[in-house]
Each structure stands twice: as C-alpha cells, then as structure tokens.
Motif scaffolding. Structure first.
Motif, short mmCIF file in Angstrom:
data_model
loop_
_atom_site.label_atom_id
_atom_site.label_comp_id
_atom_site.label_asym_id
_atom_site.label_seq_id
_atom_site.Cartn_x
_atom_site.Cartn_y
_atom_site.Cartn_z
N GLU A 56 7.29 44.53 -36.72
CA GLU A 56 7.85 45.85 -36.39
C GLU A 56 9.16 46.08 -37.14
OE1 GLU A 56 10.20 47.89 -32.65
OE2 GLU A 56 8.69 46.35 -32.20
N ARG A 101 9.93 48.61 -40.39
CA ARG A 101 10.98 49.63 -40.30
C ARG A 101 11.92 49.52 -41.51
NH1 ARG A 101 13.79 49.26 -34.55
NH2 ARG A 101 15.16 50.81 -35.53
N ASP A 132 4.65 39.89 -33.76
CA ASP A 132 4.50 41.35 -33.62
C ASP A 132 5.86 42.04 -33.75
OD1 ASP A 132 1.78 41.18 -33.33
OD2 ASP A 132 1.84 41.14 -31.14
N LYS A 133 6.87 41.46 -33.09
CA LYS A 133 8.22 42.02 -33.16
C LYS A 133 8.77 41.91 -34.59
CE LYS A 133 10.00 43.64 -29.29
NZ LYS A 133 10.68 44.94 -29.23
#
Length: 262
Positions: free
Chosen positions: A125, A129, A121-122
């Motif tokens: 992210e 970005r 998940d990180k």
C-alpha cells in the motif's frame, strides 16, 4: 568532529542571539552526527529537543525532520513499531503541507518497515502510494526505487509474475536514467570541447593579431627610415646644388668649363 564543532558553535551563537528559528535545525543536525558516531543516547536527546522546540515555534519542516530522524533512530534500535509511529507523524505533516519530496521518502520508509515486519499488504500500500506520486511528478529516480521495492516485495510473496512486471519497469527506467546520464556526459564533453576550441581559436587570433601588429610596426619603421634617408639625401643634394651653384660664379663671371687641372 569538525562537523560537531561547527554545529555546536552555530547552536551557541543562535541561543545567545535569540535566533530561536535556527535552534531546532542545529539540534537535528547535531543528533545526526551523534547517530553517525553511534552515541544513541545523545542522538535521542537532541532529536527530542529539536521536536519539542520546533513544535513550540510552529516550524513544520523541522518538526517533520525531527519525526523522520526519530523514526530513523528507532529503526536503528530495531524498535520498528516506535519507528512507524514517528514516521506516520512525519507523513501526516508532509501530506498536509504538500511537501512531496519528503512525503515520498516517508512513504518508502514506512513501506520498508512494514516489509521488514512482513506486513506485505501494508508495505505494498505504501510503496504504491509512493510510486503514484513519483509517476505524477515524473521523477525517474523515484520510480526506479519504488518499482524495485515492489519487485522485491512480490518476490517475498512468491508472486513472481507481478514481481517481474515491476522489475521490467525498473530496468526500463534505469536504462532511461543511464541514457540521460550518458547524454548529459556527452553534452558536457561537447561543451568542454567547444569551449577549448574557442579558447584555442582566440589564442590563434591573438597570435595572428600580434604578428600583424609587429609586421605593421616594421613597415611603419621601415617607411620612416626610408623617409629619413630620402630627407638626408635631399638635404645633401640641396647642399651640393648650392655649393656648385656658388662655385660656378666668380664675381660677375660665370665659369663655363674646366680647361685643365694639376
């Protein structure tokens, strides 16, 4: 070794002259050379010195570079949490100073470390970005890398549908880059061809001008020669005319014709 020699000489000159602004940059580069030689102790020493001196003089760019280098160092040491700590510091600095190219690199590397730690998940992210910024900048290379990273991430998560979406975009962008490269190569070849053709035309023109010059000179020389010959003939004619005119008179008598000779 040659790189190290030049960098060491540059660092020595900077320290002697008091050019403190150059010192962090030199030490970061020396640290990278030691990294490439697998001398990790020396590499860490120079990276930490560069970080400290860049912070003291307020050189944000070199401070960010030091953080990134330290992040790379700890990644090589497989100390991923420590690497993340330094890369986050670099990220914050570059985000604050809107240094977009370094920011994209930081986001991608942090995403990669989270991927290795299986923090999917990180990782998603940070990758997203990075992709958002590259799209805003219309950086096709950046988009290509980011979409491939995301495709691999979703494969690891067994989300093949999303992985396929990103991979299709990656392939599409990659094709665009290939076409751009081909068009660029074609343009370069066209420019080279035109330059070569222009040079050949210039050479032909030079040869033609040279031939014209030689031909003109020959005409001039021939004309001068004809004039000289005519002058000689004319002078000869005048000489003969004067001679015959002189011979036709004897005193007050003019000779009419020859009656005989022997």
């Amino acid at each position: 070794d040659r790189a190290m020699n030049y960098l060491a000489r540059t660092l020595e000159a900077a320290e002697k002259s008091g050019n403190i602004n150059l010192i962090p940059s030199c030490k970061n580069k020396i640290g990278l050379v030691y990294m490439s030689k697998n001398d990790f102790g020396k590499a860490l020493q120079y990276f930490e010195q560069a970080e400290q001196q860049a912070a003291e003089i307020g050189d944000v760019l070199e401070l960010s570079t030091s953080y990134s280098n330290l992040g790379g160092f700890y990644t090589r040491q497989n100390n991923l949490p420590k690497a993340l700590e330094y890369l986050e510091k670099a990220l914050n600095l570059n985000q604050k100073n809107k240094n977009w190219s370094l920011l994209i690199a930081n986001l991608s590397r942090i995403g990669e470390l989270h991927y290795l730690l299986k923090n999917y998940d990180k990782a998603a992210e940070y990758y997203k970005r990075s992709l958002k910024i590259t799209r805003e900048m219309k950086d096709l290379n950046g988009i290509s890398y980011c979409t491939l990273d995301l495709a691999n991430l979703y494969i690891a998560r067994n989300d093949y549908k999303t992985a396929m979406t990103y991979y299709k975009e990656h392939v599409k962008i990659k094709d665009q880059l290939i076409n751009i490269k081909k068009n660029k190569q074609l343009l370069e070849l066209q420019e080279r061809y035109e330059a070569e053709k222009k040079n050949k035309d210039i050479e032909i023109l030079k040869r033609e001008n040279k031939i014209k010059t030689i031909t003109r000179n020959y005409f001039i020389y021939a004309f001068i020669l004809v004039l000289v010959l005519l002058l000689i003939v004319f002078k000869r004619y005048l000489h003969l005319f004067a001679f015959w005119k002189k011979e036709k008179y004897i005193g007050q008598y003019r000779l009419m014709k020859t009656l005989g000779a022997g």
